[in-house]
Each structure stands twice: as C-alpha cells, then as structure tokens.
Enzyme design. Structure first.
Site, PDB file in Angstrom:
ATOM      1  N   LYS A 161      17.909  75.524 105.115  1.00 13.42           N
ATOM      2  CA  LYS A 161      17.977  75.198 103.696  1.00 13.42           C
ATOM      3  C   LYS A 161      16.616  74.804 103.121  1.00 13.42           C
ATOM      4  O   LYS A 161      16.432  74.776 101.914  1.00 13.42           O
ATOM      5  CB  LYS A 161      18.995  74.090 103.456  1.00 13.42           C
ATOM      6  CG  LYS A 161      20.423  74.552 103.714  1.00 13.42           C
ATOM      7  CD  LYS A 161      21.431  73.507 103.273  1.00 13.42           C
ATOM      8  CE  LYS A 161      22.858  74.038 103.323  1.00 13.42           C
ATOM      9  NZ  LYS A 161      23.407  74.072 104.691  1.00 13.42           N
TER      10      LYS A 161
HETATM   11  C1  LIG Z   1      24.428  74.997 105.044  1.00 18.02           C
HETATM   12  C2  LIG Z   1      24.502  75.400 106.472  1.00 18.02           C
HETATM   13  C3  LIG Z   1      25.224  76.544 106.884  1.00 18.02           C
HETATM   14  C4  LIG Z   1      26.074  77.367 105.929  1.00 18.02           C
HETATM   15  O1  LIG Z   1      25.330  78.085 104.992  1.00 18.02           O
HETATM   16  P1  LIG Z   1      26.055  78.685 103.688  1.00 18.02           P
HETATM   17  O2  LIG Z   1      24.986  79.326 102.902  1.00 18.02           O
HETATM   18  O3  LIG Z   1      26.680  77.517 102.995  1.00 18.02           O
HETATM   19  O4  LIG Z   1      27.101  79.648 104.168  1.00 18.02           O
HETATM   20  C5  LIG Z   1      25.165  76.917 108.216  1.00 18.02           C
HETATM   21  N1  LIG Z   1      24.472  76.191 109.119  1.00 18.02           N
HETATM   22  C6  LIG Z   1      23.786  75.077 108.775  1.00 18.02           C
HETATM   23  C7  LIG Z   1      23.068  74.330 109.826  1.00 18.02           C
HETATM   24  C8  LIG Z   1      23.769  74.646 107.441  1.00 18.02           C
HETATM   25  O5  LIG Z   1      23.094  73.539 107.112  1.00 18.02           O
END
Ligand SMILES: *Cc1c(COP(=O)(O)O)cnc(C)c1O
Length: 434
Positions: A107
C-alpha cells in the site's frame, strides 16, 4: 483524462477532482472514460526502458496535462523508490515482493502517489485537507507515511485497539507531525462506521475539508498498475510463457489495477483472486450470484472484507459480461488452517517465509497450477512477515527479527488518543484539532 461516476454516468470529473473528492455522488466510484492502450513496442520490449520511464508510461494518460510531465516524472520516481524484486520460490511459483517500501506493505506505492498528487493540486489553494482513514492495520501506516510532512494535509487514522500488530501500531502512532492516531475501543467495522458518519456530517464538512485515502480513490488505485508492468519486465527475462498472476484480495483494488493493465496490453495468462474466508467474489465466479456478507475475522486481516468496493470496477472493465470475466479470473477461498499449513510447508521446503496474505495467494496459485501442467506464475507478496509475527511464528516456530529499517521506529514513542466507538467523540476531536 476524465472519469465518470459508476453510479451516475452523467457525473464526469477530471483527474484532479477525482483525486480530491475520492468518490462521487451516492458514494459512486470514479472510472476512466476510456482505457488507454500501451504502445506495442514499449510493452514488448520492457527491458529497454528504465523503471521510472515504465512507471511514467503507466500513469501519463490517466493524469493527462493536469500535472506537467517533469513533475509527474518526479512523482512516479518517488513512488517506486525502493526495490520490487520478482523472486523464485518453487519450480513454478515466483513472488513479486512489494514489501520493501517504508511501511513494508504494497500500500506504500498507492499512498505515496496519491499524497504527492494531492499536495501538487493543493499547493496553490488556501485550504488544508484532512485525510481521514479507518484501518485494520496496513492502510493506516502506509497513508501516515505517505502523507507525513506533506504540506497542506493532516492525517487522522482510526484503528481498533489491541487488534493491530506491534509493528503496525508503531507505524500508525509514532510519526507525529501532521499525523494523528485515534485508538478506538472497538472493531475495524466500528472504525469504518465512524469514518462514514464523519463524511456525511454537515457540521464537520462545513468546517473541514475531508478526503479519504482508501483504494477507491483513483490516485491510490491506478498507480498499482506500475508494479505489474515492472514484474513483467523481470518475468520476460526468466520465462517464455505468460504468467498466471495471483493476487491476495480484500477490497479488490490491487487485482483490479492488474486487470486494467492487462486490458491495456500487458500479457498475462490468467488472473487468480485469492481470498480468505471472505469469499463473496469466489462464490460469484461460481454461481453468478453477488451476495455481500458480514465480514469474518481471519489471520489475513487486511483482506477481511465482506463486500469488496472495487469489484464494481472489475465488472465495468468486463462490461458486465460474466462469461468473459469467468474465463479470465478464477477465485479461491482459503481458510486459516490451510494458510498456516502453507506458511510452514513453504518455509520447510523452500526456505521462503510467507505471511498470511501471501500464503493465501500461494495456496490458491498452487491449486490452480496443479490442474494446468506446464504453466507458471507469480503471487503478489503484499506484506513483510514481520508485520504478522503471531501467525508466522505459530506456523514456523521461528521468531522473526525486526528488520534494520524498523529498529529506529520501534524505539519511538507511541502517540495516540483513545476514543470509544461513539461518533460524538470523533466529532469533538476533529472539530477541535484545527
Ligand atoms: C490491503 C491488503 C491486501 C488486499 O488488497 P486489496 O487491494 O484490498 O484487495 C492484501 N494484502 C495485504 C498485506 C494488504 O495490506
């Protein structure tokens, strides 16, 4: 580039407005008016292009002339300022490691890009934006870090008390400056409800300029395409056939960005949506019935989403053609028991440490490839194992050390304000802060 509201196609906004507003009327998501194609020479000869140029090519059509090219180049360079290696785990499975950024989670990429765009758009405006987010762990840290010391912004993060890991908590609470952490005595759903109430509260919105930083914001969603293309650049050097791409999915922003890149010309054999027990999409792909459910708590808690917001964007990409969608994406739902088993097995067999989210993806890809001999693929490694130490230690009995890059942070003091899940408390905090 213009974007239309998926709930009201007559609402059309530019990139700047979509970035600042986050979402349209009736909480509708914005969607690009057309899908720009990659240049064929570019996408077939990625090894000839530096990573920054690739990132720029991914984003330029979506931004248009709303940010000058030289500044967009600086923004994308900062967005990918850490390594994103494609590492081999087993004979037919690789991992695209997206966890070498500042908060050790994928993210970081979307949050950084969004914060830089917002700050560019607001630099000549006389108002300060308050970025309000609820987090189950990873989003908060990435957003706090992405917006840390960004002029013109304050960040307020709500997280559930005692339900995030120690590293995640430090990442949320220890930065200070323009970032504020609210420790809510309740669940992630409570945090999310408080945030929703704030967005619809007239008094707050007349005093403050609120925006959200979750994956429904186009400036967080779209830059995720970049690492799919960077993965392909590495893949083309290692393998001949196109990869099966497996994405651990919760709110479905990440996989949707990959599929968007595919629609633009990125080659991929197939996509896999790997879910935990929150299985609305895998169920839909089998039965064509879209049934949102209550969220179930699992070890891969960043994917605990009962009704994924970004799925409507996938439906839009496929123009609601169920058969086409089904021929390109397969869904899997993997439970906690199997997740732990995979972490243990992969560590034992290949000396590779997965964490719960990437373990869900590994399990799903392994199951898919079992039925497709000769095919290979990669998972998206979305977080570093140190962010989910309990599950990893339970599975492998190995205590994972804190990486060097986190030692300083772990020594810092936690600064948070405790609140109950009562909207009046959040409201008081927001109105008194400025
Ligand atoms: C947010 C997150 C996800 C999921 O991603 P999306 O875009 O919401 O599908 C998967 N793994 C981790 C470690 C995350 O922080």
């Amino acid at each position: 580039m213009n974007y239309y509201n998926l709930k009201d196609k007559k609402e059309i906004v530019d990139f700047k407005t979509a970035t600042i507003k986050g979402q349209g009327k009736d909480k509708g998501l914005f969607f690009p008016e057309f899908i720009p194609q990659f240049d064929t020479y570019f996408i077939e000869n990625l090894h000839l292009f530096p990573d920054e140029e690739i990132a720029f090519q991914c984003m330029k059509d979506f931004v248009g002339d709303e940010i000058p090219s030289d500044i967009l180049m600086e923004i994308v360079s900062e967005t990918i300022s850490f390594e994103i290696p494609l590492k081999k785990i087993s004979e037919n499975i690789y991992s695209l490691e997206l966890f070498h950024g500042p908060t050790l989670a994928f993210k970081d990429i979307g949050a950084k890009f969004m914060s830089r765009c917002l700050s560019y758009f607001l630099k000549n405006e006389n108002k300060k934006v308050t970025v309000l987010v609820a987090t189950s762990g990873d989003t908060g840290g990435a957003v706090a870090n992405g917006f840390y010391k960004t002029t013109g912004t304050n960040v307020v993060i709500l997280y559930p008390k005692n339900r995030v890991s120690p590293v995640q908590e430090k990442q949320l609470t220890a930065l200070g400056e323009n970032t504020y952490a609210l420790e809510v005595d309740g669940s992630f759903d409570d945090c999310q409800n408080l945030v929703k109430q704030a967005f619809s509260d007239e008094e707050i919105n007349s005093e403050l300029f609120l925006t959200s930083a979750n994956s429904i914001n186009v400036a967080r969603w779209l830059p995720q395409q970049i690492y799919y293309v960077l993965a392909l650049k590495q893949w083309q050097k290692l393998e001949k056939e196109n990869p099966v791409i497996c994405v651990p999915s919760g709110n479905f922003g990440n996989i949707c960005a990959g599929i968007l890149a595919h629609f633009r010309g990125l080659s991929a054999e197939h996509f896999i949506a790997a879910c935990n027990e929150n299985d609305m999409v895998p169920k839909y792909l089998k039965s064509k019935k879209l049934e949102p459910k209550e969220t179930v708590a699992t070890l891969s808690n960043a994917m605990d989403v009962g009704n994924p917001s970004n799925f409507v964007r996938i439906l839009e990409l496929f123009e609601n053609q169920f058969e086409n969608l089904k021929s390109k994406i397969t869904g899997y739902s993997i439970d906690d028991k199997k997740t732990l088993q995979t972490i243990a097995e992969v560590y034992e067999k290949y000396n590779y440490m997965l964490e719960p989210h990437s373990a869900v993806a590994y399990t799903a890809l392994e199951q898919y490839l079992k039925e497709k001999p000769g095919k290979k693929g990669f998972i998206l490694g979305t977080a570093h194992p140190v962010k989910f130490p309990d599950a990893v230690e339970k599975a492998t009995r190995i205590k994972i050390g804190i990486p060097k890059s986190l030692e300083e942070l772990m020594k810092k003091e936690k600064k948070s304000v405790e609140i109950t899940p009562d909207f009046a408390e959040l409201k008081r905090f927001l109105l008194n802060k400025n």
